[in-house]
Design a protein around this motif. Sequence first.
Motif, PDB file in Angstrom:
ATOM      1  N   GLY A  76     -10.318  84.889 113.312  1.00 27.60           N
ATOM      2  CA  GLY A  76     -11.107  85.150 114.503  1.00 27.60           C
ATOM      3  C   GLY A  76     -12.592  85.218 114.181  1.00 27.60           C
ATOM      4  N   PRO A  77     -13.455  85.241 115.211  1.00 25.67           N
ATOM      5  CA  PRO A  77     -14.904  85.193 114.992  1.00 25.67           C
ATOM      6  C   PRO A  77     -15.473  86.424 114.292  1.00 25.67           C
ATOM      7  N   SER A  78     -14.771  87.548 114.295  1.00 28.17           N
ATOM      8  CA  SER A  78     -15.299  88.757 113.660  1.00 28.17           C
ATOM      9  C   SER A  78     -15.055  88.795 112.158  1.00 28.17           C
ATOM     10  N   THR A  79     -14.269  87.872 111.643  1.00 30.21           N
ATOM     11  CA  THR A  79     -13.920  87.852 110.217  1.00 30.21           C
ATOM     12  C   THR A  79     -14.962  87.075 109.424  1.00 30.21           C
ATOM     13  N   ARG A  80     -15.377  87.639 108.295  1.00 30.31           N
ATOM     14  CA  ARG A  80     -16.354  86.982 107.429  1.00 30.31           C
ATOM     15  C   ARG A  80     -15.658  86.514 106.162  1.00 30.31           C
ATOM     16  N   LEU A  81     -15.773  85.224 105.846  1.00 25.04           N
ATOM     17  CA  LEU A  81     -15.181  84.650 104.635  1.00 25.04           C
ATOM     18  C   LEU A  81     -16.152  84.826 103.477  1.00 25.04           C
ATOM     19  N   LEU A  82     -15.693  85.472 102.383  1.00 23.31           N
ATOM     20  CA  LEU A  82     -16.562  85.767 101.239  1.00 23.31           C
ATOM     21  C   LEU A  82     -16.401  84.754 100.110  1.00 23.31           C
ATOM     22  N   MET A  83     -15.184  84.314  99.870  1.00 24.74           N
ATOM     23  CA  MET A  83     -14.901  83.418  98.752  1.00 24.74           C
ATOM     24  C   MET A  83     -13.465  82.931  98.886  1.00 24.74           C
TER      25      MET A  83
ATOM     26  N   ASP B 101     -14.712  85.258  86.742  1.00 21.74           N
ATOM     27  CA  ASP B 101     -15.896  84.755  87.436  1.00 21.74           C
ATOM     28  C   ASP B 101     -15.514  84.378  88.862  1.00 21.74           C
ATOM     29  N   TRP B 102     -16.189  84.945  89.843  1.00 20.04           N
ATOM     30  CA  TRP B 102     -15.868  84.606  91.228  1.00 20.04           C
ATOM     31  C   TRP B 102     -16.665  83.402  91.726  1.00 20.04           C
ATOM     32  N   GLN B 103     -17.503  82.848  90.849  1.00 13.50           N
ATOM     33  CA  GLN B 103     -18.331  81.702  91.226  1.00 13.50           C
ATOM     34  C   GLN B 103     -18.100  80.529  90.266  1.00 13.50           C
ATOM     35  N   GLU B 104     -16.849  80.163  90.085  1.00 10.02           N
ATOM     36  CA  GLU B 104     -16.516  79.062  89.180  1.00 10.02           C
ATOM     37  C   GLU B 104     -16.873  77.706  89.775  1.00 10.02           C
TER      38      GLU B 104
ATOM     39  N   GLY C   4     -13.135  81.296  92.799  1.00  5.08           N
ATOM     40  CA  GLY C   4     -13.000  81.865  91.469  1.00  5.08           C
ATOM     41  C   GLY C   4     -12.050  83.041  91.454  1.00  5.08           C
ATOM     42  N   SER C   5     -12.386  84.036  90.660  1.00  7.39           N
ATOM     43  CA  SER C   5     -11.521  85.199  90.436  1.00  7.39           C
ATOM     44  C   SER C   5     -11.987  86.371  91.286  1.00  7.39           C
ATOM     45  N   ILE C   6     -11.072  86.934  92.057  1.00  5.53           N
ATOM     46  CA  ILE C   6     -11.434  88.048  92.924  1.00  5.53           C
ATOM     47  C   ILE C   6     -11.858  89.275  92.125  1.00  5.53           C
ATOM     48  N   SER C   7     -11.346  89.406  90.887  1.00 11.22           N
ATOM     49  CA  SER C   7     -11.744  90.553  90.062  1.00 11.22           C
ATOM     50  C   SER C   7     -13.237  90.528  89.764  1.00 11.22           C
ATOM     51  N   GLY C   8     -13.807  89.316  89.656  1.00 13.20           N
ATOM     52  CA  GLY C   8     -15.240  89.206  89.400  1.00 13.20           C
ATOM     53  C   GLY C   8     -16.069  89.683  90.571  1.00 13.20           C
ATOM     54  N   LEU C   9     -15.653  89.320  91.803  1.00 14.19           N
ATOM     55  CA  LEU C   9     -16.368  89.787  92.989  1.00 14.19           C
ATOM     56  C   LEU C   9     -16.274  91.303  93.109  1.00 14.19           C
ATOM     57  N   ALA C  10     -15.075  91.848  92.922  1.00 20.32           N
ATOM     58  CA  ALA C  10     -14.900  93.295  93.026  1.00 20.32           C
ATOM     59  C   ALA C  10     -15.761  94.025  92.003  1.00 20.32           C
ATOM     60  N   ALA C  11     -15.885  93.463  90.800  1.00 20.56           N
ATOM     61  CA  ALA C  11     -16.704  94.098  89.761  1.00 20.56           C
ATOM     62  C   ALA C  11     -18.184  94.081  90.130  1.00 20.56           C
ATOM     63  N   GLU C  12     -18.636  93.003  90.754  1.00 24.31           N
ATOM     64  CA  GLU C  12     -20.058  92.892  91.089  1.00 24.31           C
ATOM     65  C   GLU C  12     -20.469  93.819  92.220  1.00 24.31           C
TER      66      GLU C  12
ATOM     67  N   TYR D  46      -8.377  95.383  98.983  1.00 25.08           N
ATOM     68  CA  TYR D  46      -8.246  95.184  97.536  1.00 25.08           C
ATOM     69  C   TYR D  46      -8.942  96.312  96.778  1.00 25.08           C
ATOM     70  N   LYS D  47     -10.150  96.643  97.187  1.00 27.13           N
ATOM     71  CA  LYS D  47     -10.907  97.707  96.516  1.00 27.13           C
ATOM     72  C   LYS D  47     -10.258  99.071  96.728  1.00 27.13           C
ATOM     73  N   ARG D  48      -9.688  99.286  97.896  1.00 32.43           N
ATOM     74  CA  ARG D  48      -9.038 100.564  98.161  1.00 32.43           C
ATOM     75  C   ARG D  48      -7.847 100.775  97.228  1.00 32.43           C
ATOM     76  N   GLY D  49      -7.058  99.727  97.033  1.00 33.17           N
ATOM     77  CA  GLY D  49      -5.924  99.847  96.119  1.00 33.17           C
ATOM     78  C   GLY D  49      -6.373 100.175  94.708  1.00 33.17           C
ATOM     79  N   TRP D  50      -7.433  99.504  94.243  1.00 33.42           N
ATOM     80  CA  TRP D  50      -7.942  99.780  92.898  1.00 33.42           C
ATOM     81  C   TRP D  50      -8.539 101.173  92.797  1.00 33.42           C
ATOM     82  N   LYS D  51      -9.180 101.630  93.874  1.00 35.53           N
ATOM     83  CA  LYS D  51      -9.758 102.977  93.845  1.00 35.53           C
ATOM     84  C   LYS D  51      -8.659 104.021  93.668  1.00 35.53           C
ATOM     85  N   ILE D  52      -7.553 103.855  94.400  1.00 33.10           N
ATOM     86  CA  ILE D  52      -6.453 104.816  94.283  1.00 33.10           C
ATOM     87  C   ILE D  52      -5.865 104.765  92.871  1.00 33.10           C
ATOM     88  N   TRP D  53      -5.688 103.556  92.327  1.00 31.95           N
ATOM     89  CA  TRP D  53      -5.179 103.428  90.952  1.00 31.95           C
ATOM     90  C   TRP D  53      -6.103 104.158  89.980  1.00 31.95           C
TER      91      TRP D  53
END
Length: 553
Positions: free
Chosen positions: A89-96, A149-152, A162-170, A120-127
């Motif tokens: 839908g129009p309210s969703t923003r695509l990041l990668m 790397d999220w910008q391969e 790229g890798s979602i772990s790279g975006l989450a880390a940045e 994704y970040k919420r799950g890692w925060k709880i972990w």
Amino acid sequence: MNARWAYIQLQTRIVKKMLADSVRSHEIQRQVMLHKVRLCADSRFGREHGLASIRNTDDFRRQIPITDFEYLRPYMDEVRNGNPGAMFGPSTRLLMFALTSGTTEKPKLIPVTDDFIKSYKRGWKIWGLKTHIDHMDLARKDYVHLAGDWQESQTDAGVWCGSISGLAAEIRPAVVRRPFIVPPQVGKISDWTSRQYMTLRLSLPSRRVGMIVTANPLTLISLANLADQHKETLLKDLRDGTVTMPNQDVDYADSLKSRVRRVSRRRCNELEEVVNRTGRLLPRDFWPELSVVGVWMGGSVGAFIPDVRKLYGDCAFRDHGLSASEGRMTIPMNDESNAGLLDYTSNYFEFIPAAEFGNDNPTILESHELEEGQSYYILLTNSGGLFRYNIHDVVQCAGYEGQTPLLTFLHKGVHCSNMTGEKLTEYQVATAVREAFVDSQRSVETVMLVPVMDSVPRYMLLIESQADQGVERLAEAIDSRLSNLNCEYENRLKTKRLLPILPRTVPSGTWERLRNEKIANRGGTQEQYKHTFLGTSDSVLDQLPAGTLASGR
């Protein structure tokens, strides 16, 4: 430390709420499902599948079939080509897009949206918070996280892949980012060995590393072996304030160059003393305060955990959780267990009993309906456009926390072999291999069991040539262990419908070559690659050079 500890204490309410709400996860799961539906209702996919009319699980199952990536690919291709409205839908923003190879020959691009990364970040925060609650000393220590790397690469529409772990880390908050001593820019080094060398170069100056986190245990083994192999070069670089990459043609960002400094004489002397005393440079010695290793402990890669323990010393192991480019599925809450609490707040889950998978009309269960001890295929609905998506993961219910199942990962569903009705699974083979190596008092090595159809079928054990001593006894031990784990396999051996395992050695470096070829052909990263102990056909034999199979007996 005060700011970090204050932040941890403030955020622990999230963990407490997750555990407290587990008694009503059934209700929350249905809310999550409706939220995912609303995100995509005003899209081409949403209109074609009547998402706007969905009010409950019956509507959801009636309007949307069980899917795979090929079913969704036309919509995903439109998104990749610059039309997010095909799926969102129009309210969703695509990041990668997250890159993953998956089970087909075509690489998959998984959309990562603003809502997806939030979950994704919420799950890692709880972990992470639960790990800190159980290991309070981590609040005063450093961490090593091996991210990608999220910008391969970029799509034609200019969206990064790229890798979602790279975006989450940045995008970590500053208070969370400070203890991570390996910056996300290291993940952008294209050469895998050089990336690991830089990880060591930037983390060895700290003796206060308390936690190292990565998905694949083979990555940890590789990192430790690299440190030992390049110990003289590393020690010289630390003293001189230099970086001597294994691949001299590899360049790296200026932001990393500014981090490379001479290390204190005291720390250099300490590391040299380790080498003089032990003859090696291993994590168990150069990180004496290591408290936690966060890594996958289940499935086929779990066979390598004993070797990781030898290299990293006497510390706790916390399972990384069942997670993939498609999303996080479980959050392990305790050390030394690969059972994780279903991440019921992030994605919506359905389950098919393993025995019914492939039926035209299988039983579909919600998470609160699972039976302890039974195995299931997961259907995932996330915020990235995957609806009722067969992720091909097989899990077992290990119990419950409230209404919420605790799940252990067994194997990918595609990794099953059934020549004579033995229904051999990847999990069974990985377990038998691990136990056979332990019985033989040998470290677990990379091997593969390949089905070979002949007048009387059998499995061939492929093992690299430098490990051919005792390979016949190893094959016999694996046969014995498989018979204990799988009564159908035992029966087929006894009735001579299957012949015993035939060992064959392959040249040194075979597995590394096949791994690199698969990554090059199908996408994904070294970290995502999981060696399979069970081949589903003998096609792997065609990938070996002619005449390389040496007789094992």
